[in-house]
Design an enzyme around this catalytic site. Sequence first.
Site, PDB file in Angstrom:
ATOM      1  CG  ASN A 182      -2.011  -0.837   1.057  1.00 13.61           C
ATOM      2  OD1 ASN A 182      -2.448  -1.465   0.108  1.00 13.61           O
ATOM      3  ND2 ASN A 182      -2.981  -0.999   2.416  1.00 13.61           N
ATOM      4  CE1 TYR A 203      -8.647  -7.295  -4.508  1.00 17.38           C
ATOM      5  CE2 TYR A 203      -9.921  -6.505  -6.105  1.00 17.38           C
ATOM      6  CZ  TYR A 203      -8.392  -6.482  -5.392  1.00 17.38           C
ATOM      7  OH  TYR A 203      -7.200  -5.901  -5.256  1.00 17.38           O
ATOM      8  NE  ARG A 217     -10.647   0.049   0.766  1.00 18.89           N
ATOM      9  CZ  ARG A 217     -10.648  -0.652  -0.189  1.00 18.89           C
ATOM     10  NH1 ARG A 217     -11.804  -1.459  -1.321  1.00 18.89           N
ATOM     11  NH2 ARG A 217      -9.670   0.294  -0.794  1.00 18.89           N
ATOM     12  CG  HIS A 221     -13.555   2.500 -12.436  1.00 19.63           C
ATOM     13  ND1 HIS A 221     -14.227   2.706 -11.660  1.00 19.63           N
ATOM     14  CD2 HIS A 221     -12.727   2.173 -12.293  1.00 19.63           C
ATOM     15  CE1 HIS A 221     -13.689   2.059 -10.273  1.00 19.63           C
ATOM     16  NE2 HIS A 221     -12.472   2.147 -11.210  1.00 19.63           N
ATOM     17  NE  ARG A 223      -7.146  -1.526 -11.255  1.00 17.79           N
ATOM     18  CZ  ARG A 223      -6.027  -0.825 -11.466  1.00 17.79           C
ATOM     19  NH1 ARG A 223      -4.596  -1.350 -12.296  1.00 17.79           N
ATOM     20  NH2 ARG A 223      -6.317   0.701 -11.176  1.00 17.79           N
TER      21      ARG A 223
END
Length: 711
Positions: free
Chosen positions: A43, A473, A569, A440, A380
């Site tokens: 990260n 995810y 989150r 997106h 992706r």
Amino acid sequence: MENRFFNRELSWLEFNARVLHLALRKDLPLMERLQFLTIVTSNFDEFFQVRVAATKRMLDSDPDKADASGLTPQMLLNGISARAHQIIREQQNCLMNDVLPSLADKGLVYVKPENYTPQQTEYIQNLFRTEIYPLLTPLRTDTQAFPHIKNLAVYAAFLLKPITGIKTNSIELQGDDDKPRIALVEIPSVLQKIYWLPATSKKNKEFALIDDIISLYGTQLFPGFTEEEAMIFKVARDADFAVDEDSGTNFIHAMEDVLIQRKSSFPVQMTCNTTSTKLLNFLMEKLELKPEDIYKVEGIVDPCGLMVLRDADEDEKLSFEKWQHFYPHDLPEEEPYWDTLKLHDKLLHVPYESYEPVVKFLSDAADDPDVLAIKMTLYRTGRNSPIITALERAAQQGKQVIVLVELKARFDEERNIAWANELEQAGVTVIYGLVNLKVHAKILMVIRRESDTIRRYVHLATGNYNTKTAKLYSDLSLFTANPEIANDATSFFNLVTGYSTLQKMDYLGMAPVTIKARILNMIQREIDRSTPENPGLIIAKMNSLTHEEVIAALYKASQAGVKVLLNIRGICMLVPGVKGLSENIKVISIVDRYLEHSRIFYFQNGGAPELYCSSADLMSRNLDRRIELMFPILDKAVFADVKSILDTYFEDNTNAMELKSNGEWVPILKPSERKRKTEAIQAQEKLYLKYKKLEESKPKSTEKQFEVRRK
């Protein structure tokens, strides 16, 4: 009055601190704690490459400009450095003084160089000579051009001293005696991160780190010199590049230029394991880094390589109990979904449910002779993607296949360029996004001839078409044959693939055109329909909340008595719990074994509730600078299911943390309370058990065959 906004970057740092919080929890399995420690590192790598680099450029271009939180670039960089240093110190302390010793107690022992046995030393020397030494290239630093330090590559640096009595008849390879002789050695990524050693005990597995081995024996690359000091370091460079989409050049070539620039951009941060002032000052000067950019660690510069230790946990006793990915109980496993979707919509909740239905849906469409066309977006996709395989097969079978590939997906650009070329070679029509707008949105539409009509089947999702991340995810997606949704989907594809003025879409919201306006209107509607006797209610789950207009609208709702529950989150710029501003807003965050990625928005609407899912977070980049989709949940059964999922996140008292008005994140329950509480609720575990129960309720096939009597 207190500031109305938290700073975005400092809020992100607190998210990474919440990841670290899980690593610090001794009640979690050791391999999972190690995993969370490595996530902190990965990260930070992206954060420094993108967000800190952007802030540094802002410091050069507009040093006096303050953001919504009142911080100038220099003030922000100071705050980032202070908090990031603190988090990394805690991370390294946890790794070196807790997790690694605890793994050693379980039989996985990290052996430091000073503790190698004679047998291990002999083994490593031979290993270095035969497998490592041939791959290393020493780089002297007293040449006219300082060696290029690759982005995020790990290096060893050596301060060398000539061995007295050794002379050279060659050119001045030894350097000027008045200057320090400093050499660099890149540690190639093809080398293993750990090497297993001859164990000193039958019950243990002992390992050495490649960093230690090269630090110990790297001077063999410099005959005639001895090592005075050595260090391991890693540099993060600016990766916040955008392609010039108005240049008129070939777009793919422009994207490839961006990838090249990223490899040689300016250094932003360095992590190192040294107390060597000479080496450190030398590299800081050459890389033009300031003291606040240097992160010294007493342990391991890049802990991510330690995750290969998971392979040594053969019985998985040091990991979470493995959770299955269940095939949905209400979808046929053998037959195509066409007839099922004509009757009702279907929700898919990964990773609790398997991603196989999405792959099957597309694969069935590729092979079905009645399917005429497939249209979808790809952001992706992952390696060896069955999604790509199905699209290619469909095109090769003569179907019209239109795929919008977003090449600007950061850090996946190179892979997406390769996919795009491969798809085109298979006969797929590839669209390379829109100028100055990232696409997106996650949408797939199958167009099929049925009897005397054309029917369209649509899949909409909060997450990417990526079979790998679908196991890690938490995302929601919807299969539907609803004609109104299909009409909007058709308009969407016409807009993003051709020339089209925006056509009215009645059900789908699309950024940057309508999602923000719809969100703001629904917040205002909640205010208008809220009464003291029946206050309004907004419940939302997302990855990040940074859009100042949306935050202002939520403040207004709170002041009107609307109750606002937010599950966020990552980044949250909204300040909750401030009297007169946001006392009716509660913000919680859950970080757990799965990455929370779904976006869900619920509005009570005076008793006629509405529920939406979206690919978009409530951020400026999503609502104002990207193509995103928000889709309504219309099917009653699916509505109840999504609302139940949303409510579950606000029941969590195990991993949930609450944001206070001072910016501090506080666990809902303290560790001592967690142990005593009999009604502990862990949202992800509760959801898993729900899908496990559905799996167990499926009719079981039997091998017993009943014989039919015949005359």
